[in-house]
Design an enzyme around this catalytic site. Structure first.
Site, PDB file in Angstrom:
ATOM      1  CG  ASN A   1      -1.834   1.188   1.301  1.00 29.97           C
ATOM      2  OD1 ASN A   1      -2.454   1.552   0.287  1.00 29.97           O
ATOM      3  ND2 ASN A   1      -1.952   1.820   2.462  1.00 29.97           N
TER       4      ASN A   1
ATOM      5  CG  HIS B   1      -0.790   6.134   4.799  1.00 26.31           C
ATOM      6  ND1 HIS B   1      -2.174   6.129   4.842  1.00 26.31           N
ATOM      7  CD2 HIS B   1      -0.399   7.026   5.734  1.00 26.31           C
ATOM      8  CE1 HIS B   1      -2.573   6.975   5.785  1.00 26.31           C
ATOM      9  NE2 HIS B   1      -1.518   7.541   6.327  1.00 26.31           N
TER      10      HIS B   1
ATOM     11  CB  SER C   1       4.951   5.271   4.319  1.00 28.10           C
ATOM     12  OG  SER C   1       5.364   6.329   5.164  1.00 28.10           O
TER      13      SER C   1
ATOM     14  CG  ASP D   1      -3.108   3.496   6.881  1.00 27.01           C
ATOM     15  OD1 ASP D   1      -3.130   2.897   5.788  1.00 27.01           O
ATOM     16  OD2 ASP D   1      -3.943   4.358   7.208  1.00 27.01           O
TER      17      ASP D   1
HETATM   18  C1  GAR Z   1      -2.335   8.984  -3.008  1.00 28.61           C
HETATM   19  O1  GAR Z   1      -1.843  10.210  -2.534  1.00 28.61           O
HETATM   20  C2  GAR Z   1      -2.218   7.924  -1.940  1.00 28.61           C
HETATM   21  O2  GAR Z   1      -1.117   8.121  -1.093  1.00 28.61           O
HETATM   22  C3  GAR Z   1      -3.509   8.091  -1.200  1.00 28.61           C
HETATM   23  O3  GAR Z   1      -4.454   8.392  -2.188  1.00 28.61           O
HETATM   24  C4  GAR Z   1      -3.835   9.077  -3.255  1.00 28.61           C
HETATM   25  C5  GAR Z   1      -4.242   8.425  -4.559  1.00 28.61           C
HETATM   26  O4  GAR Z   1      -3.821   9.190  -5.652  1.00 28.61           O
HETATM   27  N1  GAR Z   1      -3.835   6.893  -0.501  1.00 28.61           N
HETATM   28  C6  GAR Z   1      -4.553   6.888   0.624  1.00 28.61           C
HETATM   29  O5  GAR Z   1      -4.979   7.888   1.139  1.00 28.61           O
HETATM   30  C7  GAR Z   1      -4.784   5.503   1.222  1.00 28.61           C
HETATM   31  N2  GAR Z   1      -5.541   5.590   2.428  1.00 28.61           N
HETATM   32  P1  GAR Z   1      -3.851   8.569  -7.122  1.00 28.61           P
HETATM   33  O6  GAR Z   1      -5.228   7.964  -7.332  1.00 28.61           O
HETATM   34  O7  GAR Z   1      -3.600   9.724  -8.017  1.00 28.61           O
HETATM   35  O8  GAR Z   1      -2.776   7.518  -7.195  1.00 28.61           O
END
Ligand code: GAR
Length: 210
Positions: free
Chosen positions: A107, A109, A136, A145
């Site tokens: 994942n 985060h 991370s 997480d």
């Molecule tokens: C990313 O910033 C990721 O770190 C976050 O969602 C975004 C997705 O962006 N993930 C979380 O918050 C997980 N709980 P993307 O769709 O453009 O890759």
């Protein structure tokens, strides 16, 4: 080559970085399917544009979290992946689902874990006056997480940041660290053993920071 299924919920910019990494050979693997719990996720269009099977599995069509997770698991396993990559996947997963993919699910985060698990990480970092923030990559375990961290990307927080500006800066480093960590896994260098992440056989005690 190693087979990857990517789970998404939204824009898919990390998916795009992973697709690019596979195309250049940085990641010795291929993305065999992209699955979204949101039918309107832009990530599905990105996948289709690259000729990758794009599957919408709307969680709202299932009576329980367990029922959704079972359908998701069936959908994933139909593609026989070696690795499942969560790239902006915004659903909490049941313990049984997580156990099924133990050691083969990563994942990303948007914080420097263990700081700020959960939601609204950018606003929380700003509210705390944090000087550094970031993202991370971690193995997924049943602790939200909380799985072993593999690699982090650090960015400075600017005095005039708002959550959107900070998020954009974090995303740029996400697009560097996720392909790198997935490449390690695909090359057989990264493993989860006895609850510890290892790189080239050595426990990752202090995760590398970009
Ligand atoms: C990313 O910033 C990721 O770190 C976050 O969602 C975004 C997705 O962006 N993930 C979380 O918050 C997980 N709980 P993307 O769709 O453009 O890759």
């Amino acid at each position: 080559p190693l087979r990857i299924v990517v789970l998404v919920s939204g824009n898919g910019s990390n998916l795009e970085a992973l697709i690019a990494g596979c195309a250049t050979g940085e990641i010795p693997a291929c993305i065999v399917a992209v699955i979204s719990n949101r039918p309107d996720a832009h990530a599905l269009e990105r996948a289709a544009r690259h000729g990758i099977p794009a599957v919408a599995l709307d969680h709202r069509g299932f009576p329980t979290r367990a029922a959704f997770d079972q359908a998701l698991r069936d959908s994933i396993d139909a593609h026989a992946p070696d690795l499942v990559v969560l790239a902006g996947f915004m659903r909490i997963l049941t313990p049984g689902f997580v156990a099924h993919y133990a050691g083969r699910m990563l994942n990303i985060h948007p914080s420097l874990l263990p700081a700020y698990p959960g939601l609204h990480t950018h606003a929380r970092a700003l509210a705390d006056g944090a000087a550094q923030h970031g993202a991370s990559i971690h193995f997924v375990t049943s602790e939200l997480d909380g799985g072993p961290v593999v690699l982090q990307g650090e960015v400075p927080v600017a005095a005039d940041d708002d959550p959107a500006r900070l998020a954009a800066r974090v995303q740029r480093i996400e697009h560097l660290i996720y392909p790198r960590a997935v490449a390690w896994y695909a090359a057989g260098r990264l493993r989860l053993s006895n609850g510890h992440a290892t790189l080239d056989g050595a426990a990752i005690v202090q995760p590398q920071r970009l």
